[in-house]
Design an enzyme around this catalytic site. Structure first.
Site, mmCIF file in Angstrom:
data_model
loop_
_atom_site.group_PDB
_atom_site.id
_atom_site.type_symbol
_atom_site.label_atom_id
_atom_site.label_comp_id
_atom_site.label_asym_id
_atom_site.label_seq_id
_atom_site.Cartn_x
_atom_site.Cartn_y
_atom_site.Cartn_z
ATOM 1 N N ARG A 185 -44.659 -37.487 -22.504
ATOM 2 C CA ARG A 185 -45.899 -38.267 -22.611
ATOM 3 C C ARG A 185 -45.653 -39.758 -22.440
ATOM 4 O O ARG A 185 -46.300 -40.585 -23.080
ATOM 5 C CB ARG A 185 -46.611 -37.983 -23.950
ATOM 6 C CG ARG A 185 -47.025 -36.549 -24.150
ATOM 7 C CD ARG A 185 -47.987 -36.049 -23.088
ATOM 8 N NE ARG A 185 -48.257 -34.655 -23.310
ATOM 9 C CZ ARG A 185 -47.524 -33.650 -22.813
ATOM 10 N NH1 ARG A 185 -46.495 -33.912 -22.026
ATOM 11 N NH2 ARG A 185 -47.821 -32.395 -23.074
ATOM 12 N N SER A 256 -55.547 -33.675 -26.847
ATOM 13 C CA SER A 256 -54.578 -33.767 -27.949
ATOM 14 C C SER A 256 -54.472 -35.222 -28.385
ATOM 15 O O SER A 256 -53.992 -36.064 -27.630
ATOM 16 C CB SER A 256 -53.213 -33.243 -27.494
ATOM 17 O OG SER A 256 -53.297 -31.881 -27.140
ATOM 18 N N GLU A 359 -51.979 -40.429 -28.796
ATOM 19 C CA GLU A 359 -51.720 -40.315 -27.364
ATOM 20 C C GLU A 359 -52.654 -41.181 -26.518
ATOM 21 O O GLU A 359 -52.246 -41.693 -25.475
ATOM 22 C CB GLU A 359 -51.840 -38.845 -26.941
ATOM 23 C CG GLU A 359 -51.391 -38.569 -25.545
ATOM 24 C CD GLU A 359 -51.266 -37.086 -25.248
ATOM 25 O OE1 GLU A 359 -51.619 -36.689 -24.129
ATOM 26 O OE2 GLU A 359 -50.829 -36.328 -26.132
#
Length: 368
Positions: A185, A256, A359
């Site tokens: 990520r 998410s 995120e």
């Protein structure tokens, strides 16, 4: 520079640029451009329909020293409410080339292409490599920025080059994926704003119409025919509220919200010991560097935050299908989302000693 001077400069960009200007659009709200459906109104907004137009528009706004936000699918943004001191450029360059330049499996997509459209086109063409990324909301241009991944695969597995407008040097160039420091990520594009993604290029594997998918981690590595694999991933994602549906508030999210924490073996063991009865079944994924990736969703639930927290009357709450998604139930504000995120983060830290990291990209607002 005064607000009036900034506004005058941006209008000049629209009216007098030597390159055909991006379309100027009025009445834009970030709440209408983001999957969380929160966010205020920018000073100006433009829609760029080609890569050249996108690069040129960004360069002129940067030259005016005006704060800029480039928006694709809006699936990874948490944006402040109210009047925003920035200009929005919507990436609408949505071309998709399969077997580009006659090279089998070579795929190029404009930054504004809907990511799931890219995946669908490759599956239809019998190309394997990104089928497990089906149903992920957002645009193609966002995928290398945070190295999008799911079910054991990441964009970095197939990414070859990225077409960038370097906002520091003013140069537009294709750069190799190896230059992006891609990790879980993460890329060196994330949070830095150093460059605008114009196009992405991937090398997939030709398998033919009856070809098999890459191994599906949630099915213990089983491989399915490509079309079936895509359908399976879409089914699983939909069951977790991770496929956009305007009628389902469980999908009014940024996907998410927290990344899965990567910790030392000692910390993973400590987390497991604190959970007691479920320690033996705690999801843990050994990493090549000796670290361990934990499941943020599992940790959140075990810290006392069940699906639907804090209750049916809350305007912002955890998805009723998946504890990793913070959702807008139809009337939430950015402050509501931030407050819920802070409650979850702090509660997990107090219970397990692990700090979850958001995120999404934060615009005009912060978690602390």
């Amino acid at each position: 520079m005064s607000c009036h001077a900034k506004q005058t400069t941006v209008v000049w960009v629209h009216q007098h640029s030597s390159t055909p200007p991006a379309e100027k659009i009025d009445g834009v709200r970030l709440a209408d451009l983001t999957t969380l459906r929160v966010g205020g109104s920018p000073r100006h907004a433009y829609r760029a329909r080609t890569s050249e137009e996108l690069a040129r528009t960004v360069s002129l706004i940067d030259a005016a020293r005006t704060p800029l936000l480039i928006v694709g699918g809006g699936s990874n943004l948490v944006v402040a409410e109210g009047e925003l001191d920035l200009v929005v450029v919507i990436a609408a360059n949505d071309t998709i080339e399969v077997n580009a330049d006659g090279v089998p499996g070579l795929v190029r997509a404009g930054a504004g292409a809907v990511w799931d459209d890219v995946v669908a086109a490759t599956v239809e063409a019998g190309l394997s490599g990104i089928e497990t990324l089906s149903g992920i909301p957002g645009s193609a241009g966002a995928t290398p920025v945070q190295n999008v991944g799911a079910y054991g695969a990441e964009v970095s597995d197939v990414l070859t080059r990225v077409h960038l407008y370097n906002r520091e040097t003013g140069v537009t160039e294709w750069v190799p994926a190896s230059s992006l420091d891609l990790a879980y990520r993460y890329s060196n594009l994330k949070f830095t704003g150093r460059a605008a993604v114009l196009d992405v290029e991937m090398q997939l594997t030709p398998t033919g119409s009856e070809g098999l998918s890459i191994p599906l981690r949630h099915l213990d590595g089983e491989r399915l025919p490509l079309v079936e694999a895509r359908e399976e991933i879409l089914r699983v994602r939909a069951s977790k509220g991770m496929v956009l549906d305007p009628a389902d508030h469980d999908t009014w999210s940024a996907g998410s919200f927290f990344t899965n924490p990567v910790v030392s073996v000692a910390i993973a063991d400590e987390v497991a010991s604190k959970d007691g009865a479920d320690a033996a079944t705690m999801p843990r994924y050994p990493q090549p560097d000796g670290m361990v990736k934990l499941s943020a969703a599992w940790i959140i639930e075990r810290a006392g935050f069940p699906r639907g927290f804090p209750g049916a009357d809350a305007s912002a709450r955890l998805s009723t299908k998946h504890t990793l998604a913070l959702t807008n139930r139809g009337s939430a504000t950015t402050d509501d989302i931030v407050a819920l995120a802070r409650t979850i983060r702090d509660g997990v830290r107090d219970h397990f000693g692990v700090t979850l990291v958001p995120e999404p990209v934060w615009v005009g607002v912060a978690l602390d």
